[in-house]
Enzyme design. Structure first.
Site, PDB file in Angstrom:
ATOM      1  N   TYR A   1      47.031   4.322  84.216  1.00 24.16           N
ATOM      2  CA  TYR A   1      45.982   4.997  83.755  1.00 24.16           C
ATOM      3  C   TYR A   1      45.349   4.782  82.421  1.00 24.16           C
ATOM      4  CZ  TYR A   1      43.093   9.286  83.957  1.00 24.16           C
ATOM      5  OH  TYR A   1      42.073  10.287  83.729  1.00 24.16           O
TER       6      TYR A   1
ATOM      7  N   SER B   1      40.652  10.146  78.613  1.00 19.13           N
ATOM      8  CA  SER B   1      41.886  11.321  78.864  1.00 19.13           C
ATOM      9  C   SER B   1      42.739  11.285  77.148  1.00 19.13           C
ATOM     10  CB  SER B   1      42.581  10.734  79.895  1.00 19.13           C
ATOM     11  OG  SER B   1      44.138  11.609  79.776  1.00 19.13           O
ATOM     12  N   SER B   2      43.369  12.234  76.868  1.00 18.95           N
ATOM     13  CA  SER B   2      44.296  12.428  75.789  1.00 18.95           C
ATOM     14  C   SER B   2      45.450  11.652  76.046  1.00 18.95           C
ATOM     15  CB  SER B   2      44.642  13.845  75.458  1.00 18.95           C
ATOM     16  OG  SER B   2      45.539  14.356  76.521  1.00 18.95           O
ATOM     17  N   CYS B   3      45.739  11.377  77.317  1.00 17.01           N
ATOM     18  CA  CYS B   3      47.021  10.457  77.739  1.00 17.01           C
ATOM     19  C   CYS B   3      46.934   9.042  77.376  1.00 17.01           C
ATOM     20  CB  CYS B   3      47.275  10.689  79.221  1.00 17.01           C
ATOM     21  SG  CYS B   3      46.603   9.676  80.226  1.00 17.01           S
TER      22      CYS B   3
ATOM     23  N   HIS C   1      48.609  17.637  88.316  1.00 17.05           N
ATOM     24  CA  HIS C   1      49.149  17.974  86.975  1.00 17.05           C
ATOM     25  C   HIS C   1      49.907  19.256  86.661  1.00 17.05           C
ATOM     26  CE1 HIS C   1      45.685  15.140  86.157  1.00 17.05           C
ATOM     27  NE2 HIS C   1      46.481  14.645  85.316  1.00 17.05           N
TER      28      HIS C   1
ATOM     29  N   LYS D   1      41.725   3.678  81.403  1.00 20.28           N
ATOM     30  CA  LYS D   1      40.568   4.607  80.538  1.00 20.28           C
ATOM     31  C   LYS D   1      40.380   4.172  79.056  1.00 20.28           C
ATOM     32  CE  LYS D   1      39.712   8.033  83.379  1.00 20.28           C
ATOM     33  NZ  LYS D   1      38.383   8.624  83.656  1.00 20.28           N
TER      34      LYS D   1
HETATM   35  P1  GDP Z   1      51.225  14.417  81.306  1.00 26.86           P
HETATM   36  O1  GDP Z   1      50.762  15.528  80.354  1.00 26.86           O
HETATM   37  O2  GDP Z   1      50.403  13.367  81.275  1.00 26.86           O
HETATM   38  O3  GDP Z   1      52.724  14.071  80.915  1.00 26.86           O
HETATM   39  O4  GDP Z   1      51.133  14.877  82.838  1.00 26.86           O
HETATM   40  P2  GDP Z   1      51.387  16.384  83.591  1.00 26.86           P
HETATM   41  O5  GDP Z   1      50.167  17.100  83.322  1.00 26.86           O
HETATM   42  O6  GDP Z   1      51.850  16.167  84.936  1.00 26.86           O
HETATM   43  O7  GDP Z   1      52.455  16.929  82.766  1.00 26.86           O
HETATM   44  C1  GDP Z   1      53.727  16.896  82.946  1.00 26.86           C
HETATM   45  C2  GDP Z   1      54.628  17.464  81.881  1.00 26.86           C
HETATM   46  O8  GDP Z   1      55.083  18.994  82.606  1.00 26.86           O
HETATM   47  C3  GDP Z   1      56.103  16.666  81.683  1.00 26.86           C
HETATM   48  O9  GDP Z   1      56.762  16.953  80.560  1.00 26.86           O
HETATM   49  C4  GDP Z   1      56.743  17.198  83.182  1.00 26.86           C
HETATM   50  O10 GDP Z   1      58.281  17.083  82.950  1.00 26.86           O
HETATM   51  C5  GDP Z   1      56.552  18.702  82.989  1.00 26.86           C
HETATM   52  N1  GDP Z   1      56.428  19.281  84.410  1.00 26.86           N
HETATM   53  C6  GDP Z   1      57.420  20.384  84.662  1.00 26.86           C
HETATM   54  N2  GDP Z   1      57.175  20.726  85.735  1.00 26.86           N
HETATM   55  C7  GDP Z   1      56.219  19.896  86.524  1.00 26.86           C
HETATM   56  C8  GDP Z   1      55.560  20.167  87.789  1.00 26.86           C
HETATM   57  O11 GDP Z   1      55.990  20.788  88.593  1.00 26.86           O
HETATM   58  N3  GDP Z   1      54.739  19.119  88.011  1.00 26.86           N
HETATM   59  C9  GDP Z   1      54.228  18.232  86.867  1.00 26.86           C
HETATM   60  N4  GDP Z   1      53.238  17.436  87.099  1.00 26.86           N
HETATM   61  N5  GDP Z   1      54.656  18.251  85.551  1.00 26.86           N
HETATM   62  C10 GDP Z   1      55.677  19.162  85.506  1.00 26.86           C
END
Ligand code: GDP
Length: 316
Positions: free
Chosen positions: A140, A111-113, A183, A144
């Site tokens: 995580y 995963s890119s994270c 996500h 990974k």
């Molecule tokens: P990440 O890409 O690993 O950080 O994980 P996410 O796919 O959960 O994306 C998170 C990003 O979207 C962060 O900047 C959150 O603050 C923003 N975000 C805004 N609204 C939401 C929401 O309803 N759910 C989630 N998961 N993230 C949100």
């Protein structure tokens, strides 16, 4: 460039009920191979002896290892033990059992994270392990990274043809449409659709809306995985993405347009932003001959159609 034929092979998709695994299983229908799957009831990937016994008796040629405990930024930071333990155990069990059973090729989905929080953008494969991780998903990420290292170690020590890919943020059918644990793309589809149905004028976004993310359609990821399985052998993992990013607010506005909801967004700044920016350098995979075929608008319309048809009622 190496080549591995899927025609006539027995191919196990581990994690075929998830977004990535289900897309890979659908994509494999276009290859003349035999697709093998096991439900969680049939095979618990957390049980080492069961995984070894299951693989030993199945004459599997190739494995797509898409099984994982996954979730969005909130789930990642509130369930650290599950994200670390489950993922370490699943990937260790499957990779080791695959070697024992003489599996010819395995593709592991990372995963890119897992790149460092302050990695130079767009992120190149070489950025791995060059700096501290983003704290909201380090559990995580550690798991990974271990999965990638297992593939590399098994290649070096045992000559196994095990490769890894690094998918960016995904969206598509079979995602976890869950406002708390999902996500961002799935969570926003769910929240904005609900606002439209209830005639609500506002939807709350977590954080500031300013972080930048790249979004890949899950069917494109599956296509890339099949491409890599067939055409690539090497210790270096490969980024899979579009190479383009947008802010979270832009993502929300695009989804609102597709859903047909005209309201405004508010921001819950008590929730984390996570990494400031995450976009992949996809030049390695592009040089091998693959780039993402689906534009965001088309993919997101399909994801939304799937959500309305399959998940919207139950809200799950
Ligand atoms: P990440 O890409 O690993 O950080 O994980 P996410 O796919 O959960 O994306 C998170 C990003 O979207 C962060 O900047 C959150 O603050 C923003 N975000 C805004 N609204 C939401 C929401 O309803 N759910 C989630 N998961 N993230 C949100």
């Amino acid at each position: 460039m190496s080549s591995f034929e899927l025609t006539g092979r027995r191919v196990w998709v581990a994690g075929h009920r998830g977004m990535a695994g289900s897309a890979i299983a659908r994509r494999l229908l276009r290859e003349s191979c035999e697709i093998v799957t096991a439900t969680r009831g049939e095979l618990d990937l957390l049980r080492q002896a069961d995984v070894q016994a299951w693989l030993a008796g199945r004459r599997i040629d190739a494995v797509f290892l898409a099984a994982a405990t996954v979730g969005g930024i909130q789930a990642n930071s509130t369930r650290p033990a599950e994200f670390l333990y489950d993922n370490l155990v699943i990937e260790s069990n499957v990779i080791h059992a695959a070697k024992e059973a003489g599996v010819k090729k395995l593709l592991f989905l990372a995963s890119s994270c897992i790149y460092p929080r302050m990695a130079e953008q767009p992120m190149r494969e070489e950025a791995l392990l060059t700096g501290p991780l983003e704290p909201t998903n380090e559990w995580y990420a550690i798991a990974k990274i271990a999965g990638i290292k297992l593939c590399q170690a098994y290649r070096r020590q045992y000559g196994c043809d095990f490769v890894s890919v690094m998918p960016t943020n995904l969206y598509g059918p079979q995602d976890r449409y869950d406002a708390e644990g999902g996500h961002v793309a799935a969570a926003l589809i769910l929240k904005i659709h609900a606002a439209k149905m209830a005639n609500r004028a506002t939807v709350e976004l977590w954080g500031s809306g300013a972080p930048r993310r790249e979004f890949l359609f899950s069917e494109d990821l599956a296509d890339a995985c099949v491409f890599v399985m067939k055409n690539y052998s090497g210790e270096m993992f490969l980024n899979v993405g579009t190479g383009r990013d947008m802010t979270i607010l832009e993502l929300a506005e695009s989804i609102a347009r597709i859903i047909g909801w005209r309201g405004t967004f508010t921001f819950d700044r008590s929730k984390p932003d996570g990494m400031p920016r995450k976009v992949m350098d996809v030049s390695r995979l592009r040089a091998l001959g693959w780039s993402a075929p689906t534009d965001f608008e088309t993919g997101m319309k399909e994801a939304y159609r799937w959500y309305v048809a399959n998940a919207a009622e139950s809200g799950s």
